[in-house]
Design an enzyme around this catalytic site. Structure first.
Site, PDB file in Angstrom:
ATOM      1  N   ASP A 216       0.874  -1.157   0.000  1.00  0.00           N
ATOM      2  CA  ASP A 216       0.000   0.000   0.000  1.00  0.00           C
ATOM      3  C   ASP A 216       0.921   1.218   0.000  1.00  0.00           C
ATOM      4  OD1 ASP A 216      -1.568   2.214   0.678  1.00  0.00           O
ATOM      5  OD2 ASP A 216      -2.833   1.085   2.070  1.00  0.00           O
TER       6      ASP A 216
ATOM      7  N   ASN B   2       2.246   4.708 -10.411  1.00  0.00           N
ATOM      8  CA  ASN B   2       0.981   4.560 -11.112  1.00  0.00           C
ATOM      9  C   ASN B   2      -0.213   4.384 -10.165  1.00  0.00           C
ATOM     10  OD1 ASN B   2      -0.567   4.056 -13.627  1.00  0.00           O
ATOM     11  ND2 ASN B   2      -0.830   2.024 -12.736  1.00  0.00           N
ATOM     12  N   ALA B   3       0.057   4.117  -8.880  1.00  0.00           N
ATOM     13  CA  ALA B   3      -1.054   3.918  -7.945  1.00  0.00           C
ATOM     14  C   ALA B   3      -1.899   5.177  -7.871  1.00  0.00           C
ATOM     15  CB  ALA B   3      -0.514   3.560  -6.561  1.00  0.00           C
TER      16      ALA B   3
ATOM     17  N   ILE C 173      -6.112   6.860  -6.795  1.00  0.00           N
ATOM     18  CA  ILE C 173      -7.509   6.734  -6.385  1.00  0.00           C
ATOM     19  C   ILE C 173      -8.200   8.055  -6.693  1.00  0.00           C
ATOM     20  CG2 ILE C 173      -7.027   7.487  -4.005  1.00  0.00           C
ATOM     21  CD1 ILE C 173      -9.114   5.428  -3.087  1.00  0.00           C
TER      22      ILE C 173
ATOM     23  N   SER D 157      -2.394  13.416 -14.461  1.00  0.00           N
ATOM     24  CA  SER D 157      -3.703  13.542 -15.105  1.00  0.00           C
ATOM     25  C   SER D 157      -3.858  14.951 -15.643  1.00  0.00           C
ATOM     26  CB  SER D 157      -4.806  13.258 -14.075  1.00  0.00           C
ATOM     27  OG  SER D 157      -6.086  13.583 -14.583  1.00  0.00           O
TER      28      SER D 157
ATOM     29  N   TYR E  35      -8.926  14.963  -5.929  1.00  0.00           N
ATOM     30  CA  TYR E  35      -8.150  14.321  -7.002  1.00  0.00           C
ATOM     31  C   TYR E  35      -7.304  15.364  -7.720  1.00  0.00           C
ATOM     32  CZ  TYR E  35      -7.092  11.454 -11.089  1.00  0.00           C
ATOM     33  OH  TYR E  35      -6.441  10.760 -12.087  1.00  0.00           O
ATOM     34  N   SER E  36      -7.925  16.487  -8.100  1.00  0.00           N
ATOM     35  CA  SER E  36      -7.175  17.539  -8.784  1.00  0.00           C
ATOM     36  C   SER E  36      -6.063  18.082  -7.888  1.00  0.00           C
ATOM     37  CB  SER E  36      -8.113  18.676  -9.207  1.00  0.00           C
ATOM     38  OG  SER E  36      -8.908  18.294 -10.312  1.00  0.00           O
ATOM     39  N   ALA E  37      -6.364  18.288  -6.606  1.00  0.00           N
ATOM     40  CA  ALA E  37      -5.349  18.807  -5.687  1.00  0.00           C
ATOM     41  C   ALA E  37      -4.161  17.859  -5.601  1.00  0.00           C
ATOM     42  CB  ALA E  37      -5.962  19.018  -4.300  1.00  0.00           C
TER      43      ALA E  37
ATOM     44  N   LYS F 272      -3.135  15.702  -7.848  1.00  0.00           N
ATOM     45  CA  LYS F 272      -2.397  15.666  -9.108  1.00  0.00           C
ATOM     46  C   LYS F 272      -1.645  16.978  -9.366  1.00  0.00           C
ATOM     47  CE  LYS F 272      -3.491  11.465 -10.288  1.00  0.00           C
ATOM     48  NZ  LYS F 272      -2.469  10.396 -10.291  1.00  0.00           N
TER      49      LYS F 272
END
Length: 247
Positions: free
Chosen positions: A39, A66-67, A69, A117, A130-132, A134
């Site tokens: 993990d 590549n991990a 979520i 992304s 998610y955006s934060a 990335k």
């Protein structure tokens, strides 16, 4: 990578599935693949992953972070633990793996890859965490690249557009539970195989940044020159999701 002759160390949480993948790769391509339960949000498990890679093969040439979520919830409704989980996996997972692999990659003048992304260039509604994460990954990799301009280490940021994968099925809802199904039209997206090939080519070419789709390239360009207009375009796209969060 296996089809190009690379030996692999695979780290993921689902150990049984990972072992099956490793066995299939060995049979198909005649390479060696080692499965390690890991993990990436847990620093001690990342240390064990890197140690296993070095003890098995004696060196590390390429690290692919590549991990990942995702999430789907308006920030106003989301439990803050959802955002923390995304940062732990997407950002800190990349930081941990890179930190412990870097000494070995410096020796081989190898490659460090972050699978980011388009959401790392443009914030997406309903995906604030998610955006934060990335955006944070992109900034980290930019800094790392400059620090290694004269060491021979290659740092690449890979930014797929929407990809047909399991990430939206396992995306976290506002309460931290898994969403369970995709709200987007998966059949119109790039396949994970297509993305993997582009990344493998990028490693061989020692590319700096990969923005993989026309939509992605357009998004990055419009965000530089007419960001307000892009805000409205992105809003309209996400308002057309199945069971939309936006009205």
């Amino acid at each position: 990578m296996a089809s190009r002759g690379a030996n692999l160390v695979l780290g993921a949480r689902q150990y049984v599935t990972l072992c099956q993948v490793a066995e299939e790769l060995e049979k198909t391509y005649g390479i060696k693949a080692v499965a390690v339960q890991c993990d990436v949000s847990k620093e001690s498990e990342v240390v064990a992953l890197i140690k296993q890679a070095v003890s098995t093969f004696g060196q590390i040439d390429v690290l692919i972070n590549n991990a990942g979520i995702s999430m789907r919830a308006l920030f106003a409704d989301a439990d803050l633990q959802v955002l923390k989980t995304l940062m732990d996996v997407n950002f800190w997972g990349t930081v941990y793996c890179t930190k412990y692999a870097l000494p070995e990659i410096l020796k081989t003048k190898g490659s460090i890859v972050g699978v980011s992304s388009i959401a790392g260039y443009k914030g997406l509604p309903g995906r604030s965490g998610y955006s934060a994460s990335k955006f944070a990954m992109n900034g980290f990799l930019d800094s790392l690249r400059m620090e290694n301009l004269k060491t021979g280490v290659h740092v690449m940021t890979a930014c797929p557009g929407f990809t047909a994968s399991n990430i939206r099925n396992t995306a976290l809802a506002k309460d931290g539970s898994q969403q369970g199904e995709s709200t987007l039209h998966e059949e119109k997206m790039m396949t994970s195989d297509e993305v993997a090939k582009i990344i493998a080519d990028g490693i061989e070419n020692r590319s700096r940044t990969l923005i993989m789709t026309t939509q992605g390239k357009l998004t990055v360009m419009l965000n530089k020159f007419i960001p307000g207009f892009l805000d409205k375009m992105v809003y309209n796209v996400f308002a057309k999701e199945k069971n939309p969060l936006l009205k």
